[in-house]
Design a protein around this motif. Structure first.
Motif, PDB file in Angstrom:
ATOM      1  N   LEU A 233     -19.166  -1.794   8.787  1.00 45.35           N
ATOM      2  CA  LEU A 233     -18.646  -3.126   9.057  1.00 45.35           C
ATOM      3  C   LEU A 233     -17.965  -3.688   7.812  1.00 45.35           C
ATOM      4  N   ARG A 234     -16.704  -4.071   7.966  1.00 46.18           N
ATOM      5  CA  ARG A 234     -15.928  -4.636   6.861  1.00 46.18           C
ATOM      6  C   ARG A 234     -16.072  -6.151   6.860  1.00 46.18           C
ATOM      7  N   CYS A 235     -16.739  -6.657   5.822  1.00 48.23           N
ATOM      8  CA  CYS A 235     -17.000  -8.093   5.702  1.00 48.23           C
ATOM      9  C   CYS A 235     -16.502  -8.576   4.339  1.00 48.23           C
ATOM     10  N   THR A 236     -15.235  -8.301   4.055  1.00 45.74           N
ATOM     11  CA  THR A 236     -14.687  -8.488   2.717  1.00 45.74           C
ATOM     12  C   THR A 236     -13.739  -9.683   2.591  1.00 45.74           C
ATOM     13  N   GLU A 237     -13.390 -10.339   3.678  1.00 45.90           N
ATOM     14  CA  GLU A 237     -12.615 -11.574   3.688  1.00 45.90           C
ATOM     15  C   GLU A 237     -11.459 -11.540   2.694  1.00 45.90           C
ATOM     16  N   GLY A 238     -11.410 -12.406   1.677  1.00 44.75           N
ATOM     17  CA  GLY A 238     -10.271 -12.503   0.785  1.00 44.75           C
ATOM     18  C   GLY A 238     -10.052 -11.304  -0.106  1.00 44.75           C
ATOM     19  N   PHE A 239     -11.033 -10.387  -0.178  1.00 46.04           N
ATOM     20  CA  PHE A 239     -10.898  -9.190  -1.003  1.00 46.04           C
ATOM     21  C   PHE A 239     -10.525  -7.952  -0.180  1.00 46.04           C
ATOM     22  N   THR A 240     -10.171  -8.148   1.083  1.00 45.63           N
ATOM     23  CA  THR A 240      -9.835  -7.032   1.967  1.00 45.63           C
ATOM     24  C   THR A 240      -8.661  -6.214   1.429  1.00 45.63           C
ATOM     25  N   ALA A 241      -7.708  -6.876   0.767  1.00 48.60           N
ATOM     26  CA  ALA A 241      -6.509  -6.182   0.279  1.00 48.60           C
ATOM     27  C   ALA A 241      -6.820  -5.146  -0.791  1.00 48.60           C
ATOM     28  N   THR A 242      -8.018  -5.172  -1.365  1.00 49.22           N
ATOM     29  CA  THR A 242      -8.372  -4.179  -2.389  1.00 49.22           C
ATOM     30  C   THR A 242      -8.730  -2.830  -1.785  1.00 49.22           C
ATOM     31  N   LEU A 243      -8.958  -2.771  -0.491  1.00 46.63           N
ATOM     32  CA  LEU A 243      -9.337  -1.518   0.176  1.00 46.63           C
ATOM     33  C   LEU A 243      -8.105  -0.680   0.493  1.00 46.63           C
ATOM     34  N   GLY A 303      -3.566 -25.652  -5.088  1.00 48.98           N
ATOM     35  CA  GLY A 303      -3.131 -25.227  -6.418  1.00 48.98           C
ATOM     36  C   GLY A 303      -2.051 -24.161  -6.334  1.00 48.98           C
ATOM     37  N   VAL A 304      -2.253 -23.026  -7.013  1.00 45.77           N
ATOM     38  CA  VAL A 304      -1.346 -21.874  -6.920  1.00 45.77           C
ATOM     39  C   VAL A 304      -1.807 -21.058  -5.708  1.00 45.77           C
ATOM     40  N   PRO A 305      -1.050 -21.075  -4.608  1.00 42.47           N
ATOM     41  CA  PRO A 305      -1.604 -20.554  -3.355  1.00 42.47           C
ATOM     42  C   PRO A 305      -1.752 -19.039  -3.277  1.00 42.47           C
ATOM     43  N   TYR A 306      -0.936 -18.289  -4.027  1.00 40.42           N
ATOM     44  CA  TYR A 306      -0.939 -16.841  -3.825  1.00 40.42           C
ATOM     45  C   TYR A 306      -0.418 -16.151  -5.072  1.00 40.42           C
ATOM     46  N   ARG A 307      -1.078 -15.048  -5.455  1.00 42.86           N
ATOM     47  CA  ARG A 307      -0.655 -14.250  -6.605  1.00 42.86           C
ATOM     48  C   ARG A 307       0.052 -12.989  -6.113  1.00 42.86           C
ATOM     49  N   TYR A 308       1.123 -12.672  -6.760  1.00 45.56           N
ATOM     50  CA  TYR A 308       1.966 -11.545  -6.343  1.00 45.56           C
ATOM     51  C   TYR A 308       1.128 -10.271  -6.192  1.00 45.56           C
ATOM     52  N   GLY A 309       1.432  -9.522  -5.115  1.00 48.65           N
ATOM     53  CA  GLY A 309       0.752  -8.253  -4.891  1.00 48.65           C
ATOM     54  C   GLY A 309      -0.662  -8.396  -4.384  1.00 48.65           C
ATOM     55  N   SER A 310      -1.008  -9.559  -3.836  1.00 46.59           N
ATOM     56  CA  SER A 310      -2.355  -9.822  -3.313  1.00 46.59           C
ATOM     57  C   SER A 310      -3.432  -9.694  -4.387  1.00 46.59           C
ATOM     58  N   ARG A 311      -3.070 -10.049  -5.624  1.00 43.64           N
ATOM     59  CA  ARG A 311      -4.057 -10.017  -6.703  1.00 43.64           C
ATOM     60  C   ARG A 311      -5.018 -11.199  -6.567  1.00 43.64           C
ATOM     61  N   THR A 312      -6.224 -11.018  -7.104  1.00 44.17           N
ATOM     62  CA  THR A 312      -7.202 -12.092  -7.102  1.00 44.17           C
ATOM     63  C   THR A 312      -7.413 -12.581  -8.533  1.00 44.17           C
ATOM     64  N   GLU A 419       4.102  -9.212   5.718  1.00 44.45           N
ATOM     65  CA  GLU A 419       5.291  -8.547   5.215  1.00 44.45           C
ATOM     66  C   GLU A 419       5.002  -7.907   3.850  1.00 44.45           C
ATOM     67  N   PRO A 420       5.732  -6.855   3.494  1.00 44.24           N
ATOM     68  CA  PRO A 420       5.570  -6.256   2.159  1.00 44.24           C
ATOM     69  C   PRO A 420       6.117  -7.196   1.082  1.00 44.24           C
ATOM     70  N   GLU A 421       5.741  -6.904  -0.179  1.00 41.74           N
ATOM     71  CA  GLU A 421       6.318  -7.653  -1.291  1.00 41.74           C
ATOM     72  C   GLU A 421       7.776  -7.221  -1.511  1.00 41.74           C
ATOM     73  N   PRO A 422       8.644  -8.093  -1.996  1.00 45.76           N
ATOM     74  CA  PRO A 422       8.344  -9.457  -2.453  1.00 45.76           C
ATOM     75  C   PRO A 422       8.420 -10.508  -1.349  1.00 45.76           C
ATOM     76  N   LEU A 423       8.651 -10.066  -0.102  1.00 45.17           N
ATOM     77  CA  LEU A 423       8.792 -11.039   0.986  1.00 45.17           C
ATOM     78  C   LEU A 423       7.525 -11.875   1.151  1.00 45.17           C
ATOM     79  N   ARG A 424       6.371 -11.237   0.981  1.00 46.05           N
ATOM     80  CA  ARG A 424       5.093 -11.942   1.160  1.00 46.05           C
ATOM     81  C   ARG A 424       4.976 -13.076   0.133  1.00 46.05           C
TER      82      ARG A 424
END
Length: 463
Positions: A233-243, A303-312, A419-424
């Protein structure tokens, strides 16, 4: 500002201290169920599964420590909001969405019940949720929001004018508000720590400092070994992009917070807020706040809503200009607090699907399940998601049939990837620039309709 602690995960952890570390995964192993992620979703899921079937062998894997992510950094709003209700109404019919809303209303009480039963003192106070309007356009949206919630079965919601709002809390410039009893203030870390301890006491194995790099059918792969289980079960919420393979599944949206120094009795007398409601507004770039148990104001926004490349972020550190923007909101709401010290500032990420709809799924052909995409409403929604995952697994394993929860409209919902970067990155930056512009225009023009820039941003973002 110089005395403000920036980062260190969150103010809640500064108060409570980080937990004693649990051992990492010692090597390859097996389990009946493997849960990836030690936040509210993973812990609640482990709790309800183990309560339902005590002999289950459940292993939970967490990259840092339980509650390191949004579960230990959020604003402490235990409330009945759920991302995507209106879309689910359009897809599955009004009554299906009403059932989902009723389930969320009940979830607030369920969390409070379990906390009491397990002896978890999380500073819970059920004062409801008060959302205010500052401008004519915000007031029009607030009245529409209020009417919509009543249409979805929330008959105990109340609508207030400026004077009635001031009787509850004296927010400068507030022209109206709406209040629901289905909400409570909590201390997020006290809840997550207590829940982790309760899960461990039930016999669930928790391995921390164990990042999962890839999830495959019946496999959760880590640098220390692989856990093999019929259900993963994947319960990773905002860190899902690291998988591996999940980079574009859910966008990790940043949200930032500040906590003030404790207010004096005289300052609280000026503000009111004696009902301890959680507080929000109807701006497009909205804020959220609570009156903490030790007499502070904890207040957040994008604040700063999103970091490039889905970084945290790095352990919650946030940019100085974001801290100042949040301070500006605080003093705009409560001018008497100009000059008050900001004790702590921090950030965290929340999961945003492309259509902004929270979901719960169990793929019966692979045994893979997931829940998340709460878009900032996860403190309560995680509990409903966990009980739903429990019922889906029991149904799949032949222990029960369909339940009220497994037939809710968010179950099995599918959505396209971001969408892929840089569109995202460009899209998210443009969206929030548009929302801030719309808020400014609504404040300066005093029109009673939502600014067209915000309407366009809503359409382009898929909200």
């Amino acid at each position: 500002m110089s005395s403000t602690v920036n980062g260190g995960i969150s103010f809640w952890y500064a108060q409570e201290g980080t937990p004693a570390p649990r051992e990492p995964l010692p090597g390859d192993t097996t389990a009946d169920i493997c849960i990836v992620g030690g936040g509210y979703t993973g812990l609640w899921t482990a709790y309800y599964l183990k309560k339902a079937v005590p002999f289950l062998d459940i292993t939970l894997l967490e990259a840092k420590f339980c509650g390191y992510g949004a579960s230990g950094r959020n604003g402490g709003w235990l409330y009945n909001g759920i991302a995507g209700r209106d879309r689910y109404a359009s897809l599955h019919g009004h009554e299906a969405a009403v059932r989902l809303q009723h389930a969320m209303n009940d979830t607030v009480g369920e969390v409070i019940r379990v906390a009491a039963e397990e002896g978890i003192d999380a500073d819970i106070h059920r004062g409801g949720v008060l959302e205010i309007a500052h401008t004519p356009a915000q007031l029009a949206r607030l009245k529409h929001f209020h009417a919509l919630d009543i249409a979805f079965g929330e008959k105990d919601r109340e609508l207030y004018g400026a004077r009635e709002t001031a009787d509850r809390i004296r927010v400068t410039g507030a022209v109206g508000s709406t209040w629901t009893p289905h909400g409570a203030r909590i201390h997020p870390v006290k809840l997550v720590k207590g829940l982790a301890a309760a899960v461990e006491a039930l016999g669930v194995t928790i391995h921390e400092s164990t990042p999962v790099t890839e999830i495959k059918p019946k496999h959760a792969i880590t640098p220390y070994g692989t856990v093999r289980a019929p259900y993963v079960l994947r319960c990773t919420e905002g860190f899902t992009a690291t998988l591996t393979g999940q980079r574009r599944t859910w966008l990790p949206m940043n949200s930032s917070m500040i906590a003030t120094e404790p207010l004096t009795d005289a300052q609280w007398e000026t503000i009111g807020w004696n009902g301890l409601e959680t507080l929000g507004d109807m701006a497009h770039a909205y804020m959220y706040a609570q009156r903490t148990a030790d007499g502070r104001i904890a207040l957040g926004g994008r604040g700063v809503p999103y970091r490039y490349g889905s970084r945290t972020d790095n352990d919650g550190r946030t940019q100085p200009r974001t801290v100042e923007a949040l301070r500006d909101i605080l003093t705009r709401f409560f001018p008497s607090l100009a000059g008050i010290g900001i004790a702590h500032a921090w950030s965290g990420v929340l999961g945003v699907p492309r259509d902004w709809c929270a979901t719960v799924t169990l793929d019966r052909t692979t045994g893979l399940g997931w829940a998340g995409g709460y878009v900032g409403s996860g403190v309560a929604t995680t509990n409903l998601a966990a009980r739903t995952l429990r019922d889906l697994i029991q149904q799949d394993s032949g222990q029960s049939g369909p339940t009220d929860l497994t037939t809710l409209p968010w179950v099995g919902h599918k959505v396209r990837k971001w969408e892929p970067e840089p569109l995202r990155w460009l899209g998210v930056q443009a969206m929030y620039a548009a929302y801030r512009t719309a808020d400014h225009r609504e404040t300066t023009t005093h029109r009673a309709t939502t600014d067209r820039i915000a309407t366009l941003a809503d359409r382009l973002s898929g909200r």
